[in-house]
Scaffold this motif. Structure first.
Motif, PDB file in Angstrom:
ATOM      1  N   SER A  71     -34.662  20.211  84.287  1.00 27.06           N
ATOM      2  CA  SER A  71     -35.942  20.855  83.712  1.00 27.06           C
ATOM      3  C   SER A  71     -37.333  19.952  84.024  1.00 27.06           C
ATOM      4  CB  SER A  71     -35.889  20.962  82.329  1.00 27.06           C
ATOM      5  OG  SER A  71     -36.661  21.986  81.766  1.00 27.06           O
ATOM      6  N   GLY A  72     -37.147  18.590  83.930  1.00 28.68           N
ATOM      7  CA  GLY A  72     -37.979  17.668  84.212  1.00 28.68           C
ATOM      8  C   GLY A  72     -38.485  17.555  85.656  1.00 28.68           C
ATOM      9  N   GLU A  74     -38.028  20.155  87.785  1.00 26.16           N
ATOM     10  CA  GLU A  74     -38.733  21.541  88.119  1.00 26.16           C
ATOM     11  C   GLU A  74     -40.168  21.387  87.730  1.00 26.16           C
ATOM     12  OE1 GLU A  74     -36.566  24.697  86.230  1.00 26.16           O
ATOM     13  OE2 GLU A  74     -38.426  25.857  86.266  1.00 26.16           O
ATOM     14  N   LYS A  75     -40.401  20.832  86.351  1.00 25.92           N
ATOM     15  CA  LYS A  75     -42.004  20.643  86.057  1.00 25.92           C
ATOM     16  C   LYS A  75     -42.795  19.936  87.147  1.00 25.92           C
ATOM     17  CE  LYS A  75     -41.511  21.653  81.083  1.00 25.92           C
ATOM     18  NZ  LYS A  75     -40.428  20.972  80.190  1.00 25.92           N
ATOM     19  N   ARG A  76     -42.097  18.799  87.563  1.00 23.53           N
ATOM     20  CA  ARG A  76     -42.801  17.824  88.343  1.00 23.53           C
ATOM     21  C   ARG A  76     -43.141  18.783  89.400  1.00 23.53           C
ATOM     22  NH1 ARG A  76     -39.120  13.684  88.888  1.00 23.53           N
ATOM     23  NH2 ARG A  76     -38.779  14.194  91.236  1.00 23.53           N
ATOM     24  N   PHE A  77     -42.148  19.695  90.097  1.00 19.56           N
ATOM     25  CA  PHE A  77     -42.457  20.069  91.425  1.00 19.56           C
ATOM     26  C   PHE A  77     -43.556  21.280  91.406  1.00 19.56           C
ATOM     27  CE2 PHE A  77     -37.856  18.906  92.557  1.00 19.56           C
ATOM     28  CZ  PHE A  77     -38.190  17.971  93.390  1.00 19.56           C
ATOM     29  N   GLN A  78     -43.408  21.694  90.101  1.00 23.68           N
ATOM     30  CA  GLN A  78     -44.407  22.843  89.596  1.00 23.68           C
ATOM     31  C   GLN A  78     -45.847  22.188  89.780  1.00 23.68           C
ATOM     32  OE1 GLN A  78     -44.102  25.941  88.986  1.00 23.68           O
ATOM     33  NE2 GLN A  78     -42.368  26.630  88.402  1.00 23.68           N
ATOM     34  N   SER A  79     -45.925  21.054  89.114  1.00 24.64           N
ATOM     35  CA  SER A  79     -47.162  20.305  88.996  1.00 24.64           C
ATOM     36  C   SER A  79     -47.755  19.915  90.319  1.00 24.64           C
ATOM     37  CB  SER A  79     -46.993  18.902  88.038  1.00 24.64           C
ATOM     38  OG  SER A  79     -46.236  18.121  88.612  1.00 24.64           O
ATOM     39  N   GLN A  80     -46.717  19.787  91.259  1.00 22.49           N
ATOM     40  CA  GLN A  80     -47.295  19.434  92.462  1.00 22.49           C
ATOM     41  C   GLN A  80     -47.783  20.468  93.514  1.00 22.49           C
ATOM     42  OE1 GLN A  80     -43.894  17.352  94.275  1.00 22.49           O
ATOM     43  NE2 GLN A  80     -44.112  15.480  92.947  1.00 22.49           N
ATOM     44  N   ARG A 100     -33.660  24.061  91.213  1.00 29.11           N
ATOM     45  CA  ARG A 100     -33.301  23.306  89.890  1.00 29.11           C
ATOM     46  C   ARG A 100     -33.075  24.556  88.952  1.00 29.11           C
ATOM     47  NH1 ARG A 100     -33.512  20.124  93.697  1.00 29.11           N
ATOM     48  NH2 ARG A 100     -34.428  18.160  93.333  1.00 29.11           N
ATOM     49  N   LYS A 101     -33.910  25.503  89.350  1.00 22.15           N
ATOM     50  CA  LYS A 101     -33.392  26.613  88.282  1.00 22.15           C
ATOM     51  C   LYS A 101     -32.083  27.418  88.389  1.00 22.15           C
ATOM     52  CE  LYS A 101     -38.090  29.270  88.253  1.00 22.15           C
ATOM     53  NZ  LYS A 101     -38.620  28.685  87.134  1.00 22.15           N
ATOM     54  N   ARG A 102     -31.765  27.301  89.616  1.00 22.49           N
ATOM     55  CA  ARG A 102     -30.419  27.895  89.713  1.00 22.49           C
ATOM     56  C   ARG A 102     -29.337  26.767  89.181  1.00 22.49           C
ATOM     57  NH1 ARG A 102     -26.633  26.392  92.815  1.00 22.49           N
ATOM     58  NH2 ARG A 102     -28.038  25.432  94.381  1.00 22.49           N
ATOM     59  N   ARG A 103     -29.483  25.527  89.312  1.00 18.62           N
ATOM     60  CA  ARG A 103     -28.480  24.713  88.868  1.00 18.62           C
ATOM     61  C   ARG A 103     -28.576  24.613  87.203  1.00 18.62           C
ATOM     62  NH1 ARG A 103     -30.016  19.624  92.364  1.00 18.62           N
ATOM     63  NH2 ARG A 103     -28.994  18.555  90.770  1.00 18.62           N
ATOM     64  N   ARG A 104     -29.865  24.832  86.912  1.00 17.93           N
ATOM     65  CA  ARG A 104     -29.936  24.715  85.357  1.00 17.93           C
ATOM     66  C   ARG A 104     -29.249  26.100  84.847  1.00 17.93           C
ATOM     67  NH1 ARG A 104     -34.558  25.979  82.110  1.00 17.93           N
ATOM     68  NH2 ARG A 104     -35.628  26.740  83.954  1.00 17.93           N
ATOM     69  N   SER A 105     -29.443  26.975  85.242  1.00 12.89           N
ATOM     70  CA  SER A 105     -28.840  28.506  84.859  1.00 12.89           C
ATOM     71  C   SER A 105     -27.387  28.032  84.847  1.00 12.89           C
ATOM     72  CB  SER A 105     -29.365  29.459  85.841  1.00 12.89           C
ATOM     73  OG  SER A 105     -28.422  30.467  85.514  1.00 12.89           O
TER      74      SER A 105
END
Ligand SMILES: [Zn+2]
Length: 237
Positions: A71-72, A74-80, A100-105
């Motif tokens: 999750s962390g 993913e957020k870092r990539f989103q912020s980039q 990351r979303k797929r693995r998280r799910s």
């Protein structure tokens, strides 16, 4: 039958009863072990169950930490995303985010499955605890009844020993020490009847001369086979 032989015969009777009582006392340790082992099995079952539950919880916490990590990231990539200029860099970030979303799910599905299993185990625990409580109650009851029987048998032994002690002074010293010695070495049986012409202790047939002497009943006889004192029972058996 002389007084000495009569005393030996009375001792024979007491000793036979004592032998039986001591046999009962010797069974008690094994009976206690059996009572305790039945509850030990239930206790082991509960411990195994609790261990399995603890393992599942530990594993689930590890997966939950992995989810937080993803999750962390993913957020870092989103912020980039707003900062990159080139389209291929943007696409690469989107690719990482999707990964990351797929693995998280996947991990979240795993957590749900584990929660299900934990719930099933948690629900089953009271039944296992109740079975253990029941086994403990049964074992306690059994142990109490063994203790009570032991108490009773020990009381009977003490009473018979007191009777025995009362009879011993009637024996001449030599006979008495021989009786005690044989009793010690022959499992508590020093005096045995002659049954159908044979020793009642080791079943060795006795020579006619011994039988004749026994019928006269004027002196103590000894079996050549087992060394016990032979007495023709007063009822002629
Ligand atoms: Zn014998």
């Amino acid at each position: 039958m002389t007084g000495e032989l009569q005393t030996l015969w009375s001792l024979h009777d007491l000793d036979e009863r004592l032998v039986l009582l001591h046999e009962r006392l010797r069974k008690h340790p094994e009976e206690r072990r059996a009572a305790e082992s039945s509850q030990a099995a239930e206790r082991e079952r509960l411990a195994h169950h609790q261990q399995r539950l603890a393992e599942l919880r530990t594993r689930r916490r590890r997966v939950e930490q992995d989810i937080e990590g993803l999750s962390g990231e993913e957020k870092r990539f989103q912020s980039q995303l707003p900062l990159v200029k080139k389209n291929e860099e943007y696409q690469a970030l989107l690719h990482e985010i999707a990964d990351r979303k797929r693995r998280r799910s996947d991990l979240e599905t795993e957590v749900l499955e584990q929660l299900d299993e934990e719930q099933t185990l948690t629900a089953a625990q009271p039944k296992i605890e109740a079975a253990l409580a029941e086994a403990q109650a049964m074992a306690d009851q059994r142990l109490r009844s063994i203790a009570a029987e032991e108490e009773q048998v020990k009381g009977e032994v003490a009473a018979l020993e007191a009777q025995r002690a009362g009879l011993l002074p009637a024996l001449p010293a030599g006979t008495r020490s021989r009786y005690e010695r044989i009793r010690e070495s022959r499992g508590g049986r020093a005096v045995v009847p002659i049954l159908k012409g044979a020793c009642g202790g080791c079943y060795r047939g006795q020579p006619p001369q011994v039988l004749q002497e026994a019928r006269r009943g004027d002196r103590g006889l000894v079996c050549d086979g087992c060394g016990r004192m032979l007495v023709l029972s007063p009822d002629g058996g």
